[in-house]
Design an enzyme around this catalytic site. Structure first.
Site, mmCIF file in Angstrom:
data_model
loop_
_atom_site.group_PDB
_atom_site.id
_atom_site.type_symbol
_atom_site.label_atom_id
_atom_site.label_comp_id
_atom_site.label_asym_id
_atom_site.label_seq_id
_atom_site.Cartn_x
_atom_site.Cartn_y
_atom_site.Cartn_z
ATOM 1 C CE LYS A 3 -6.480 6.183 2.990
ATOM 2 N NZ LYS A 3 -5.723 6.095 4.203
ATOM 3 C CG HIS A 63 -5.782 -4.283 5.626
ATOM 4 N ND1 HIS A 63 -4.898 -3.260 5.414
ATOM 5 C CD2 HIS A 63 -5.054 -5.425 5.554
ATOM 6 C CE1 HIS A 63 -3.689 -3.767 5.211
ATOM 7 N NE2 HIS A 63 -3.763 -5.072 5.285
ATOM 8 C CD GLU A 82 -4.574 -1.487 2.325
ATOM 9 O OE1 GLU A 82 -3.389 -1.701 2.665
ATOM 10 O OE2 GLU A 82 -5.464 -1.185 3.127
ATOM 11 C CG HIS A 117 -8.933 1.801 2.266
ATOM 12 N ND1 HIS A 117 -7.672 1.508 1.820
ATOM 13 C CD2 HIS A 117 -8.767 2.202 3.552
ATOM 14 C CE1 HIS A 117 -6.792 1.694 2.776
ATOM 15 N NE2 HIS A 117 -7.432 2.104 3.845
ATOM 16 C CD1 TRP A 141 -2.637 1.808 0.486
ATOM 17 C CD2 TRP A 141 -1.306 2.489 2.164
ATOM 18 N NE1 TRP A 141 -2.976 3.106 0.797
ATOM 19 C CE2 TRP A 141 -2.178 3.541 1.817
ATOM 20 C CE3 TRP A 141 -0.373 2.690 3.186
ATOM 21 C CZ2 TRP A 141 -2.157 4.788 2.465
ATOM 22 C CZ3 TRP A 141 -0.351 3.924 3.826
ATOM 23 C CH2 TRP A 141 -1.234 4.958 3.471
ATOM 24 C CG ASP A 179 -9.210 4.498 6.077
ATOM 25 O OD1 ASP A 179 -9.694 3.628 6.803
ATOM 26 O OD2 ASP A 179 -8.065 4.438 5.595
ATOM 27 C CG ASP A 195 -8.439 -0.870 4.999
ATOM 28 O OD1 ASP A 195 -9.512 -0.553 5.566
ATOM 29 O OD2 ASP A 195 -7.327 -0.668 5.506
ATOM 30 C CG ASP A 249 -5.153 -1.290 8.590
ATOM 31 O OD1 ASP A 249 -4.598 -0.724 9.562
ATOM 32 O OD2 ASP A 249 -5.050 -0.877 7.424
HETATM 33 C C1 RNT Z 1 -3.754 2.900 4.970
HETATM 34 C C2 RNT Z 1 -3.804 1.434 4.707
HETATM 35 C C3 RNT Z 1 -2.634 0.644 5.221
HETATM 36 C C4 RNT Z 1 -2.198 1.096 6.607
HETATM 37 C C5 RNT Z 1 -1.183 0.207 7.244
HETATM 38 C C6 RNT Z 1 -0.523 0.854 8.397
HETATM 39 O O1 RNT Z 1 -4.909 3.539 4.622
HETATM 40 O O2 RNT Z 1 -4.983 0.912 5.250
HETATM 41 O O3 RNT Z 1 -2.904 -0.710 5.175
HETATM 42 O O4 RNT Z 1 -3.264 1.285 7.475
HETATM 43 O O5 RNT Z 1 -0.323 -0.236 6.298
HETATM 44 ZN ZN ZN Z 2 -5.221 -1.224 5.250
#
Ligand code: RNT
Ligand code: ZN
Length: 418
Positions: free
Chosen positions: A228, A286, A226, A262, A187, A294, A259, A326
């Site tokens: 966002k 996550h 990942e 996100h 990420w 977020d 996640d 997460d």
């Molecule tokens: C950030 C992502 C990522 C972080 C971690 C610390 O928006 O979610 O995964 O939270 O890597």
């Molecule tokens: Zn994350």
């Protein structure tokens, strides 16, 4: 505290109640034993890590709160995590970020890191039977800026490419040592605060950087990417958007990280499971809790999380998903935060596994809509909690709210003295 006899009695009643619906709770308990969360190391110290460097958290992520007792070094962090794990039934993995290397006070820049800085983690994992996962770290560094892997400045881009490649080599070393693939999440925070006119160019650069990073094939690590929606201070544009990574991962046949923080408030992460698993081999989760943005609040047993786990079970995809957590909240006891979030994720999974899915599917195929909705509603008041209590009992961890006193004790004895 609940007596063991009461827990067993309640479980027997619950078992009968579920059996009447064709659900075998003993089997579900065995499945729960095999449901491993990948607990994130960064709740323990507010995403600080152990680099010998100065400077706060950057990269569009933010921790609020100043609750006393956060882990200040690697030993405290390990103690805290082991303690949290002792209050969570089952066996779980630990997800490390590169900045959590055992650097022993030495400054090791991100493009210099090697597996040796994770040797003590590997040993620790072995000693405690904890498998490790990994993340490269693009944030909280002098070269982080707004853009890392998509930076038009080649020297900065190359720096982060080197970092990411090294992180993959570390993941490979971890995976090989534990004889179980280490999952490495990529990420990067890249984005911009205001109207951006060169969107295509940054994405092209990101794609090119990723292609270089993933060029080498490893057998003991697995990559995931990942996306966002936006970061704090990077509100207008995210280079690694969901569409970008969905397309990228399907083209490369690689894992995607979802996640739960996100996505847009009206978007369902649960619905992504069946849509995406047709095109990508596996998913990484996550599990978080977004509030307005977020915000990475502590995971709880809420509808989006329950829906997500139900969709995984309904899709028959239990083994194609990896279950990371997460969140990072510095406003409350951090060990308590681990226990609440981990137990909440387990409860969501348990409820998903306890669903009388065969009957529900029959109803659906026969177009018996009323019956389907009625049974789904009734599932909410089935005695799933008795099964979870049994799961705790079987694992010799505190049942129900009795873990609160344990966390308080650890606070009194350990974290409050920091
Ligand atoms: C950030 C992502 C990522 C972080 C971690 C610390 O928006 O979610 O995964 O939270 O890597
Ligand atoms: Zn994350």
């Amino acid at each position: 505290m609940m007596k063991e006899e009461t827990i067993r009695k309640a479980y027997e009643i619950a078992k009968e109640r579920y059996a009447a619906l064709g659900v075998d709770t003993d089997k579900v308990l065995a499945q729960m034993q095999d449901f491993h969360l990948s607990m994130h190391c960064w709740q323990a110290d507010d995403v600080t890590g152990f680099e010998a460097r100065k400077g706060g958290l950057t990269g569009g992520i933010q921790v609020n709160g100043n609750y006393p007792g956060k882990a200040r070094n690697i030993n405290e962090l390990r103690d805290d995590i082991l303690y949290a794990m002792s209050l969570i039934p089952g066996k779980h993995r630990l997800n490390l970020h590169e900045i959590y290397g055992d650097f022993q006070g030495k400054f090791v820049d991100r493009d210099e890191v090697t597996p040796e800085y994770f040797e003590s983690w590997i040993q620790w994992g072995k000693e405690h039977g904890i498998k490790l996962d990994f993340n490269s770290t693009s944030f909280s560094h002098a070269k982080s800026g707004d853009l890392s892997l998509s930076n038009p400045d080649k020297s900065i881009r190359d720096f982060w490419i080197e970092h990411s490649k090294r992180c993959r080599a570390i993941s490979q070393a971890i995976g090989e040592a534990q004889q179980d693939p280490c999952i490495m999440n990529t990420w990067v925070h890249d984005g911009s605060k205001d109207i951006t006119v060169n969107r295509y160019m940054y994405r092209e650069l990101l794609k090119d950087s990723l292609d270089q990073i993933f060029e080498h094939r490893y057998d003991w690590m697995k990559d995931c990417v990942e996306s966002k929606v936006f970061g704090i201070g990077l509100e207008s544009y995210t280079v690694g958007s969901n569409d970008f990574y969905t397309a990228y991962a399907s083209k490369r046949d690689m894992m995607i990280t979802l996640d739960t923080g996100h996505f847009h408030p009206t978007e369902s992460v649960a619905d992504k499971v069946s849509a995406m698993l047709l095109f990508v081999p596996e998913l990484m989760l996550h599990v978080s809790r977004p509030i307005r943005w977020d915000s990475d609040h502590v995971t709880i047993m809420d509808d989006p999380t329950m829906d997500l786990f139900s969709e995984i079970v309904r899709a028959g995809a239990l083994n194609r998903v990896h279950y990371g957590l997460d969140y990072f909240d510095g406003t409350l006891n951090r060990i308590g935060a681990y226990v609440i979030g981990s137990r909440a994720a387990q409860k969501c999974m348990l409820r998903a596994l306890l669903e009388p899915i065969a009957t529900l599917r029959e109803y659906e195929l026969a177009d018996r809509k009323f019956q389907r909705l009625a049974l789904l509603e009734e599932c909410k008041n089935l005695p799933w909690n008795a099964v979870y209590d049994m799961f705790c009992l079987m694992n010799n961890v505190p049942v129900g709210e009795s873990f609160i006193a344990e966390v308080e004790k650890y606070e009194a004895d350990v974290t409050s003295k920091r």
